[in-house]
Scaffold this motif. Structure first.
Motif, mmCIF file in Angstrom:
data_model
loop_
_atom_site.group_PDB
_atom_site.id
_atom_site.type_symbol
_atom_site.label_atom_id
_atom_site.label_comp_id
_atom_site.label_asym_id
_atom_site.label_seq_id
_atom_site.Cartn_x
_atom_site.Cartn_y
_atom_site.Cartn_z
ATOM 1 N N PRO A 17 0.829 -1.205 0.000
ATOM 2 C CA PRO A 17 0.000 0.000 0.000
ATOM 3 C C PRO A 17 0.867 1.261 0.000
ATOM 4 N N SER A 18 0.314 2.325 -0.519
ATOM 5 C CA SER A 18 0.831 3.697 -0.525
ATOM 6 C C SER A 18 1.884 3.976 -1.603
ATOM 7 N N VAL A 19 2.362 2.958 -2.301
ATOM 8 C CA VAL A 19 3.370 3.221 -3.334
ATOM 9 C C VAL A 19 2.738 3.927 -4.539
ATOM 10 N N TYR A 36 23.750 1.753 4.966
ATOM 11 C CA TYR A 36 22.495 1.223 5.537
ATOM 12 C C TYR A 36 21.312 2.063 5.048
ATOM 13 N N ARG A 37 21.522 3.358 4.979
ATOM 14 C CA ARG A 37 20.454 4.241 4.499
ATOM 15 C C ARG A 37 20.319 4.153 2.963
ATOM 16 N N ALA A 38 21.469 4.041 2.269
ATOM 17 C CA ALA A 38 21.433 4.018 0.798
ATOM 18 C C ALA A 38 20.590 2.848 0.282
ATOM 19 N N ASN A 41 17.329 3.321 -1.966
ATOM 20 C CA ASN A 41 17.176 2.693 -3.279
ATOM 21 C C ASN A 41 15.945 1.795 -3.326
ATOM 22 N N LYS A 42 15.599 1.194 -2.188
ATOM 23 C CA LYS A 42 14.351 0.405 -2.152
ATOM 24 C C LYS A 42 13.164 1.300 -2.487
ATOM 25 N N GLY A 43 13.188 2.510 -1.985
ATOM 26 C CA GLY A 43 12.094 3.440 -2.273
ATOM 27 C C GLY A 43 12.044 3.835 -3.749
ATOM 28 N N GLN A 71 4.797 7.058 8.674
ATOM 29 C CA GLN A 71 3.690 6.233 9.140
ATOM 30 C C GLN A 71 2.299 6.798 8.860
ATOM 31 N N ARG A 72 2.103 8.101 8.928
ATOM 32 C CA ARG A 72 0.736 8.591 8.737
ATOM 33 C C ARG A 72 0.207 8.235 7.349
ATOM 34 N N GLY A 73 0.933 8.656 6.308
ATOM 35 C CA GLY A 73 0.468 8.405 4.944
ATOM 36 C C GLY A 73 0.428 6.924 4.630
ATOM 37 N N GLU A 118 -9.141 6.980 6.025
ATOM 38 C CA GLU A 118 -9.603 8.368 6.013
ATOM 39 C C GLU A 118 -9.956 8.814 4.612
ATOM 40 N N ARG A 119 -9.607 8.005 3.623
ATOM 41 C CA ARG A 119 -9.620 8.502 2.269
ATOM 42 C C ARG A 119 -10.921 8.236 1.542
ATOM 43 N N GLY A 120 -11.427 9.251 0.897
ATOM 44 C CA GLY A 120 -12.565 9.101 0.020
ATOM 45 C C GLY A 120 -12.181 9.569 -1.360
ATOM 46 N N PRO A 121 -13.120 9.466 -2.274
ATOM 47 C CA PRO A 121 -12.813 9.907 -3.624
ATOM 48 C C PRO A 121 -12.632 11.414 -3.695
ATOM 49 N N ARG A 122 -11.725 11.863 -4.569
ATOM 50 C CA ARG A 122 -11.476 13.289 -4.729
ATOM 51 C C ARG A 122 -12.110 13.826 -5.999
ATOM 52 N N THR A 123 -12.576 12.960 -6.861
ATOM 53 C CA THR A 123 -13.002 13.437 -8.163
ATOM 54 C C THR A 123 -14.514 13.321 -8.337
ATOM 55 N N PRO A 177 -11.094 8.156 -9.854
ATOM 56 C CA PRO A 177 -11.953 7.981 -8.704
ATOM 57 C C PRO A 177 -11.365 6.944 -7.763
ATOM 58 N N ARG A 178 -11.410 7.220 -6.464
ATOM 59 C CA ARG A 178 -10.812 6.288 -5.502
ATOM 60 C C ARG A 178 -11.876 5.486 -4.787
HETATM 61 C C1 LIG Z 1 0.552 8.446 1.077
HETATM 62 C C2 LIG Z 1 0.740 9.899 0.692
HETATM 63 C C3 LIG Z 1 0.740 10.008 -0.847
HETATM 64 C C4 LIG Z 1 -0.349 10.747 1.269
HETATM 65 O O1 LIG Z 1 -0.020 12.087 1.068
HETATM 66 P P1 LIG Z 1 -0.942 13.272 1.511
HETATM 67 O O2 LIG Z 1 -0.168 14.520 1.322
HETATM 68 O O3 LIG Z 1 -1.557 13.003 2.828
HETATM 69 O O4 LIG Z 1 -2.041 13.115 0.442
HETATM 70 P P2 LIG Z 1 -3.219 14.053 0.032
HETATM 71 O O5 LIG Z 1 -4.428 13.452 0.587
HETATM 72 O O6 LIG Z 1 -2.929 15.498 0.292
HETATM 73 O O7 LIG Z 1 -3.125 13.818 -1.565
HETATM 74 C C5 LIG Z 1 -2.068 14.382 -2.306
HETATM 75 C C6 LIG Z 1 -1.866 13.541 -3.565
HETATM 76 O O8 LIG Z 1 -1.298 12.262 -3.208
HETATM 77 C C7 LIG Z 1 -1.877 11.258 -4.057
HETATM 78 N N1 LIG Z 1 -2.724 10.370 -3.226
HETATM 79 C C8 LIG Z 1 -2.936 10.474 -1.916
HETATM 80 N N2 LIG Z 1 -3.744 9.476 -1.482
HETATM 81 C C9 LIG Z 1 -4.067 8.729 -2.578
HETATM 82 C C10 LIG Z 1 -4.856 7.569 -2.768
HETATM 83 N N3 LIG Z 1 -5.505 6.966 -1.778
HETATM 84 N N4 LIG Z 1 -4.941 7.074 -4.005
HETATM 85 C C11 LIG Z 1 -4.306 7.665 -5.032
HETATM 86 N N5 LIG Z 1 -3.535 8.772 -4.901
HETATM 87 C C12 LIG Z 1 -3.418 9.306 -3.686
HETATM 88 C C13 LIG Z 1 -2.714 11.988 -5.073
HETATM 89 O O9 LIG Z 1 -1.915 12.356 -6.157
HETATM 90 C C14 LIG Z 1 -3.144 13.191 -4.286
HETATM 91 O O10 LIG Z 1 -3.536 14.251 -5.112
HETATM 92 P P3 LIG Z 1 -5.128 14.359 -5.530
HETATM 93 O O11 LIG Z 1 -5.378 13.208 -6.431
HETATM 94 O O12 LIG Z 1 -5.902 14.246 -4.252
HETATM 95 O O13 LIG Z 1 -5.186 15.688 -6.186
HETATM 96 C C15 LIG Z 1 2.089 10.482 1.222
HETATM 97 O O14 LIG Z 1 2.069 10.458 2.614
HETATM 98 C C16 LIG Z 1 3.285 9.755 0.693
HETATM 99 O O15 LIG Z 1 3.688 9.905 -0.445
HETATM 100 N N6 LIG Z 1 3.934 8.952 1.564
HETATM 101 C C17 LIG Z 1 5.030 8.111 1.173
HETATM 102 C C18 LIG Z 1 4.506 6.728 0.947
HETATM 103 C C19 LIG Z 1 5.572 5.727 0.576
HETATM 104 O O16 LIG Z 1 6.673 6.050 0.229
HETATM 105 N N7 LIG Z 1 5.204 4.467 0.628
HETATM 106 C C20 LIG Z 1 6.064 3.393 0.366
HETATM 107 C C21 LIG Z 1 6.058 2.464 1.536
HETATM 108 S S1 LIG Z 1 7.422 2.776 2.590
HETATM 109 C C22 LIG Z 1 8.716 2.128 1.638
HETATM 110 O O17 LIG Z 1 8.567 1.100 1.072
HETATM 111 C C23 LIG Z 1 9.952 2.853 1.274
HETATM 112 C C24 LIG Z 1 10.737 3.700 2.197
HETATM 113 C C25 LIG Z 1 9.903 4.791 2.769
HETATM 114 O O18 LIG Z 1 11.304 2.956 3.238
HETATM 115 C C26 LIG Z 1 11.844 4.260 1.327
HETATM 116 C C27 LIG Z 1 12.791 5.172 2.032
HETATM 117 O O19 LIG Z 1 13.044 4.971 3.241
HETATM 118 O O20 LIG Z 1 13.344 6.087 1.348
#
Ligand SMILES: CC(C)(COP(=O)([O-])OP(=O)([O-])OC[C@H]1O[C@@H](n2cnc3c(N)ncnc32)[C@H](O)[C@@H]1OP(=O)([O-])[O-])[C@@H](O)C(=O)NCCC(=O)NCCSC(=O)C[C@@](C)(O)CC(=O)[O-]
Ligand SMILES: NC(=O)C1=CN([C@@H]2O[C@H](COP(=O)(O)OP(=O)(O)OC[C@H]3O[C@@H](n4cnc5c(N)ncnc54)[C@H](OP(=O)(O)O)[C@@H]3O)[C@@H](O)[C@H]2O)C=CC1
Length: 406
Positions: free
Chosen positions: A75-77, A247-249, A253-255, A366-368, A382-387, A405-406
């Motif tokens: 999720p969230s990617v 360790y961070r790199a 890169n995973k991200g 964690q929040r997102g 918390e998320r609903g459709p935006r469109t 649409p979400r």
């Molecule tokens: C999760 C968000 C995007 C929320 O971000 P937010 O700012 O709370 O989102 P928002 O509600 O303000 O929405 C902003 C935009 O985000 C997108 N968006 C937002 N929600 C949705 C959804 N449900 N479905 C589709 N798109 C979504 C969408 O583009 C939306 O624009 P809108 O369409 O509303 O005009 C933000 O917190 C974020 O980008 N977080 C990072 C998430 C992430 O990286 N996840 C990967 C898992 S962790 C990992 O694997 C890698 C890591 C983190 O370890 C790598 C590293 O350490 O570098």
């Protein structure tokens, strides 16, 4: 708020790319791969193992907007890719430069008594080796691809290796290049006066690198929770951390690979090959480095990011011949070359990296992430459709501003 159904999203995507909704339905039936096709693709098949298949809308690369298909279980990617793409698009989008599709055929020879003499003879026969290689891949040559040159190295201990550098055009190229390796192998061993060893492509495609960059005015990084300048400083600082610490790199890169792999997988490409090559490239200077780096401009007005990684992707051949879901992914993308696909995959990787760093360096991940994770695990969403327009119907998106649409 109403949660949009998969059929509603499919209908919107079909409309955006000009496909009939039934075509999406058909291609994605059974997870995009029916059992009889799966049975023909691998050995001892028992069935198929599906992954979520989604899209990140409005990823602008070299001035063109893409609806990017992503296959991923996490999720969230996809939200992260969409989020960064939206911010980048406002700033003109991503700029990509892609090398020609050069993949190397390796021919290894051992028990070479006179390596220096072997190298001289092989270098003298370079034109002959290229010609032999091209005889084996006539169709590719007719299309404008084929062997471009050869090179040879002494590996020590009586072992040498010859490379034939092949432009595979729109194919990933593994089978093409293996054909070349086997076609020239015996002649290489003869020239080296040694014992013929392995004849196989290298997955280290350091001549097939995708480079992508983006420049965002700092205000594009702002949210209600953080100023744009603070977010940009945080992202640049996160980049510095990855540049100093292995360790961070690796996590950094995973991200990036969150985005790259999801596109690679959705389009039926060989993700093991991409992963192996990417991490070797990250370590090419002797220590493992971040594939993408971020800098705040001197005037603190813009954040600049760049990513480079080898990407041997195909839009023909491989699993694409058989896999309806992968063919659909390419139809959604509307790419016309392997280079264009690599540009989009790399841009998606830079996008997921940007969103992850922005979250990490401001409010934390964690929040997102967990908000969307809870949707999968049955927790609160918390998320609903935006469109929606209030009646629940989709508002037609403007070109390049596509939202789903979400
Ligand atoms: C999760 C968000 C995007 C929320 O971000 P937010 O700012 O709370 O989102 P928002 O509600 O303000 O929405 C902003 C935009 O985000 C997108 N968006 C937002 N929600 C949705 C959804 N449900 N479905 C589709 N798109 C979504 C969408 O583009 C939306 O624009 P809108 O369409 O509303 O005009 C933000 O917190 C974020 O980008 N977080 C990072 C998430 C992430 O990286 N996840 C990967 C898992 S962790 C990992 O694997 C890698 C890591 C983190 O370890 C790598 C590293 O350490 O570098
Ligand atoms: N170490 C590794 O990574 C290995 C990977 N593999 C696997 O090999 C597969 C990829 O091999 P690959 O050689 O790409 O695929 P294919 O063997 O399917 O070859 C691609 C074919 O596409 C045809 N083609 C049509 N149009 C074009 C074009 N514009 N440009 C290039 N080729 C075109 C050519 O066939 P024609 O000329 O006949 O028309 C070409 O032979 C993947 O499934 C991969 O997993 C296999 C071995 C090792």
């Amino acid at each position: 708020m109403r949660h949009f159904s998969i059929p509603e999203r499919r209908a919107e995507v079909a409309r955006l790319v000009g496909l009939a909704p039934a075509e999406l339905e058909h291609a994605l039936r059974s997870g995009g791969l029916d059992e009889s096709t799966a049975d023909a693709m691998v050995e001892n098949a028992l069935g198929t193992l599906a992954l979520p298949f989604g899209v990140a809308p409005g990823v602008r690369v070299n001035g063109k907007d893409y609806l990017v298909p992503m296959a991923i279980e996490e999720p969230s990617v996809i939200a992260a890719a969409s989020n960064a793409a939206k911010r980048a698009r406002k700033a003109g989008g991503f700029v990509a430069e892609i090398d020609p599709s050069i993949v190397v055929a390796q021919i290894e020879v051992h028990d070479v008594a006179d390596p220096a003499g072997a190298l001289a003879r092989i270098e003298g026969a370079a034109a002959e080796l290229v010609a032999r290689a091209n005889e084996a891949i006539g169709n590719l040559v007719a299309r404008g691809g084929g062997a471009r040159r050869s090179s040879v190295r002494d590996l020590g201990g009586g072992m040498i290796v010859v490379h034939v550098h092949v432009d595979c055009l729109d194919a990933m190229g593994a089978n093409l290049v293996n054909t070349v390796a086997e076609a020239v192998g015996a002649r290489v061993a003869e020239l080296a006066r040694g014992t013929l060893g392995l004849r196989i492509l290298s997955n280290y495609c350091d001549e097939r690198v995708a480079r992508v960059r983006v420049r965002l005015p700092v205000e594009e990084l702002a949210s209600t929770r953080v100023s744009g300048l603070d977010a940009a400083r945080g992202i640049a600082q996160a980049s510095a951390f990855a540049e100093r610490d292995v360790y961070r790199a690796v996590t950094h890169n995973k991200g990036i690979m969150n985005g790259v792999d999801a596109v690679v997988l959705a389009t039926g490409n060989d993700w093991r090959a991409v992963e192996a090559g990417a991490h070797a490239y990250a370590a090419r200077e002797g220590s493992y480095r971040p594939l993408a780096t971020w800098r705040l401009s001197d005037d603190e007005q813009a954040l600049e990011g760049q990513l480079a990684l080898p990407l041997a992707l195909g839009i023909v051949g491989g699993a694409l011949r058989a896999h309806p879901g992968a063919r659909l992914a390419l139809a959604l993308l509307r790419v016309t070359s392997a280079a264009e696909l690599a540009a989009v995959a790399a841009a998606t990787g830079l996008a997921t990296n940007l969103s992850a760093l922005r979250a990490l360096s401001t409010e934390g991940i964690q929040r997102g992430h967990m908000t969307l994770h809870h949707r999968a695990t049955g927790g609160p969403s918390e998320r609903g459709p935006r469109t929606t327009n209030g009646s629940g119907a989709c508002e037609p998106p403007a070109a390049g501003e596509a939202k789903l649409p979400r």
